[in-house]
Write an enzyme that holds these catalytic residues in place. Structure first.
Site, PDB file in Angstrom:
ATOM      1  N   ASN A   6       0.772  -1.269  -0.006  1.00 22.58           N
ATOM      2  CA  ASN A   6      -0.236  -0.009  -0.165  1.00 22.58           C
ATOM      3  C   ASN A   6       0.788   1.299   0.151  1.00 22.58           C
ATOM      4  O   ASN A   6       0.274   2.129  -0.774  1.00 22.58           O
ATOM      5  CB  ASN A   6      -0.782  -0.069   1.190  1.00 22.58           C
ATOM      6  CG  ASN A   6      -1.452   1.313   1.648  1.00 22.58           C
ATOM      7  OD1 ASN A   6      -2.222   1.924   0.749  1.00 22.58           O
ATOM      8  ND2 ASN A   6      -1.051   1.999   2.647  1.00 22.58           N
ATOM      9  N   GLY A  50       2.908  16.711 -14.521  1.00 21.21           N
ATOM     10  CA  GLY A  50       3.666  16.510 -13.430  1.00 21.21           C
ATOM     11  C   GLY A  50       3.802  15.260 -12.804  1.00 21.21           C
ATOM     12  O   GLY A  50       4.286  14.879 -11.726  1.00 21.21           O
ATOM     13  N   TYR A  67       5.145   9.415 -11.086  1.00 19.47           N
ATOM     14  CA  TYR A  67       3.970   8.589 -10.332  1.00 19.47           C
ATOM     15  C   TYR A  67       3.338   7.761 -11.452  1.00 19.47           C
ATOM     16  O   TYR A  67       3.163   6.540 -11.044  1.00 19.47           O
ATOM     17  CB  TYR A  67       2.878   9.587  -9.547  1.00 19.47           C
ATOM     18  CG  TYR A  67       1.869   9.077  -8.626  1.00 19.47           C
ATOM     19  CD1 TYR A  67       2.255   8.256  -7.331  1.00 19.47           C
ATOM     20  CD2 TYR A  67       0.735   9.095  -8.940  1.00 19.47           C
ATOM     21  CE1 TYR A  67       1.532   8.115  -6.679  1.00 19.47           C
ATOM     22  CE2 TYR A  67      -0.416   8.550  -7.968  1.00 19.47           C
ATOM     23  CZ  TYR A  67      -0.006   8.053  -6.940  1.00 19.47           C
ATOM     24  OH  TYR A  67      -0.950   7.499  -6.132  1.00 19.47           O
TER      25      TYR A  67
HETATM   26  N1  NAP Z   1      -4.798   9.373  -1.489  1.00 19.17           N
HETATM   27  C1  NAP Z   1      -5.276   9.227  -2.861  1.00 19.17           C
HETATM   28  O1  NAP Z   1      -6.193  10.246  -3.398  1.00 19.17           O
HETATM   29  C2  NAP Z   1      -4.777   8.159  -3.638  1.00 19.17           C
HETATM   30  C3  NAP Z   1      -5.251   7.918  -4.748  1.00 19.17           C
HETATM   31  C4  NAP Z   1      -4.575   6.729  -5.737  1.00 19.17           C
HETATM   32  C5  NAP Z   1      -3.691   6.184  -5.120  1.00 19.17           C
HETATM   33  N2  NAP Z   1      -3.145   6.307  -3.744  1.00 19.17           N
HETATM   34  C6  NAP Z   1      -2.130   5.177  -3.529  1.00 19.17           C
HETATM   35  O2  NAP Z   1      -2.765   4.770  -2.267  1.00 19.17           O
HETATM   36  C7  NAP Z   1      -1.626   4.558  -1.188  1.00 19.17           C
HETATM   37  C8  NAP Z   1      -1.579   5.131  -0.035  1.00 19.17           C
HETATM   38  O3  NAP Z   1      -1.987   6.648  -0.344  1.00 19.17           O
HETATM   39  P1  NAP Z   1      -2.527   7.448   0.996  1.00 19.17           P
HETATM   40  O4  NAP Z   1      -3.060   8.489   0.210  1.00 19.17           O
HETATM   41  O5  NAP Z   1      -3.015   6.813   2.115  1.00 19.17           O
HETATM   42  O6  NAP Z   1      -0.991   8.231   1.437  1.00 19.17           O
HETATM   43  P2  NAP Z   1      -0.530   8.912   2.850  1.00 19.17           P
HETATM   44  O7  NAP Z   1      -1.681   9.375   3.559  1.00 19.17           O
HETATM   45  O8  NAP Z   1       0.764   9.755   2.272  1.00 19.17           O
HETATM   46  O9  NAP Z   1       0.413   7.615   3.602  1.00 19.17           O
HETATM   47  C9  NAP Z   1       1.288   6.873   2.912  1.00 19.17           C
HETATM   48  C10 NAP Z   1       1.817   5.636   3.705  1.00 19.17           C
HETATM   49  O10 NAP Z   1       3.118   5.197   3.299  1.00 19.17           O
HETATM   50  C11 NAP Z   1       3.952   5.152   3.898  1.00 19.17           C
HETATM   51  N3  NAP Z   1       5.337   5.373   3.252  1.00 19.17           N
HETATM   52  C12 NAP Z   1       5.647   6.506   2.589  1.00 19.17           C
HETATM   53  N4  NAP Z   1       6.810   6.416   2.157  1.00 19.17           N
HETATM   54  C13 NAP Z   1       7.405   5.281   2.804  1.00 19.17           C
HETATM   55  C14 NAP Z   1       8.708   4.971   2.892  1.00 19.17           C
HETATM   56  N5  NAP Z   1       9.754   5.395   2.135  1.00 19.17           N
HETATM   57  N6  NAP Z   1       8.926   4.084   3.716  1.00 19.17           N
HETATM   58  C15 NAP Z   1       8.139   3.299   4.452  1.00 19.17           C
HETATM   59  N7  NAP Z   1       6.577   4.011   4.548  1.00 19.17           N
HETATM   60  C16 NAP Z   1       6.454   4.996   3.871  1.00 19.17           C
HETATM   61  C17 NAP Z   1       3.940   6.503   5.004  1.00 19.17           C
HETATM   62  O11 NAP Z   1       4.335   6.230   6.293  1.00 19.17           O
HETATM   63  P3  NAP Z   1       4.992   7.473   7.038  1.00 19.17           P
HETATM   64  O12 NAP Z   1       3.789   7.793   8.077  1.00 19.17           O
HETATM   65  O13 NAP Z   1       6.174   7.069   7.663  1.00 19.17           O
HETATM   66  O14 NAP Z   1       5.162   8.646   6.150  1.00 19.17           O
HETATM   67  C18 NAP Z   1       2.108   6.279   5.083  1.00 19.17           C
HETATM   68  O15 NAP Z   1       2.023   5.294   6.081  1.00 19.17           O
HETATM   69  C19 NAP Z   1      -0.362   4.929  -1.950  1.00 19.17           C
HETATM   70  O16 NAP Z   1       0.385   3.722  -2.770  1.00 19.17           O
HETATM   71  C20 NAP Z   1      -0.984   5.987  -2.816  1.00 19.17           C
HETATM   72  O17 NAP Z   1      -0.048   6.393  -4.173  1.00 19.17           O
HETATM   73  C21 NAP Z   1      -3.631   7.271  -3.060  1.00 19.17           C
END
Ligand code: NAP
Length: 220
Positions: free
Chosen positions: A61, A122, A126
């Site tokens: 994730n 941009g 990703y």
């Molecule tokens: N939000 C959206 O609209 C959306 C849309 C499409 C896809 N996604 C995908 O859904 C997934 C979760 O997104 P989210 O929106 O929940 O993101 P988020 O709120 O930014 O959370 C990201 C998570 O990934 C962890 N992480 C990031 N870099 C890391 C690293 N180098 N090592 C270990 N852990 C790391 C973060 O840990 P820390 O707390 O330590 O930073 C956090 O737990 C991602 O793959 C994202 O691309 C999100």
């Protein structure tokens, strides 16, 4: 009790997935960034060698989205983004999939994005990482489905998380919301519901797919 290995559970979609799985009675290992830094290939290798985790269900994730125009892409950042969003998923897949194959049961769920298939200024780094993650999903499904391992990508559109707020100001979110036929962003819990089904024994035949969960954004 089925065991889950889940990355990025500290907040956002990952935290919602962890809660949903906990309520459903799964046993979950979800290392924090201080235990396992996904941006560092060696950190992933040494974590797996040292801890030797066992899991029936893998959920890749964690992800990052850094915005940059094609001309301004810094190749160090490009490598880092690919490592977090794609290469770490490969590292976990080839560690856990043989265990699943040996047990005749497994589920792998990769959290991709609507931007694996759509484009926006941009988002090259990703989009490339998530498109490749979908490709990894397909090949993994072809190699492991015959062993009872269902492998799928979940592609959210816009979800109410810190990642979305970081990359889109309030005005941009208003414009994007207007482009979503459902007229709103998703909650992390709505994404977790789909993951819960894909992880479960109720999913017996869905494998190799990239499932858009976006309030009809991608088809509009
Ligand atoms: N939000 C959206 O609209 C959306 C849309 C499409 C896809 N996604 C995908 O859904 C997934 C979760 O997104 P989210 O929106 O929940 O993101 P988020 O709120 O930014 O959370 C990201 C998570 O990934 C962890 N992480 C990031 N870099 C890391 C690293 N180098 N090592 C270990 N852990 C790391 C973060 O840990 P820390 O707390 O330590 O930073 C956090 O737990 C991602 O793959 C994202 O691309 C999100």
């Amino acid at each position: 009790m089925k065991r889950v290995f889940l990355t990025g559970a500290s907040r956002g979609i990952g935290a919602a997935i962890r809660n949903a799985l906990q309520v459903a009675g799964y046993s979950i290992v979800s290392p924090s960034r201080s235990e396992l830094d996904l941006s560092d290939r060696k950190s992933v290798e040494s974590y797996l060698n040292h801890i030797q985790p066992q899991a029936d269900i893998l959920i890749n994730n964690a992800g990052e989205n850094i915005i940059s125009s094609i001309e301004e892409i810094d190749l160090t950042v490009w490598d880092r983004l690919l490592q977090i969003n794609l290469t770490s998923a490969l590292q976990f897949t080839r560690y856990f999939a043989p265990q699943m194959k040996a047990r005749g049961f497994g589920r792998i769920i990769n959290i991709s994005s609507a931007y694996s298939q759509k484009a926006r200024e941009g988002r090259a780094m990703y989009s490339c990482a998530k498109a490749a993650l979908d490709a990894l999903t397909r090949t993994t499904a072809v190699e492991y489905s015959k062993w009872g391992v269902c492998v799928n990508s979940v592609c959210p559109g816009f979800v109410e998380t810190e990642l979305t707020k970081r990359n889109n100001g309030p005005e941009q979110i208003k414009i994007l919301t207007g482009r979503i036929p459902m007229g709103r962003l998703a909650s992390p819990e709505e994404i977790a519901e789909l993951v819960l089904f894909l992880a479960s024994e109720a999913n017996t035949y869905l494998s190799g797919q990239s499932i858009q969960i976006d309030g009809a954004f991608s088809i509009s």
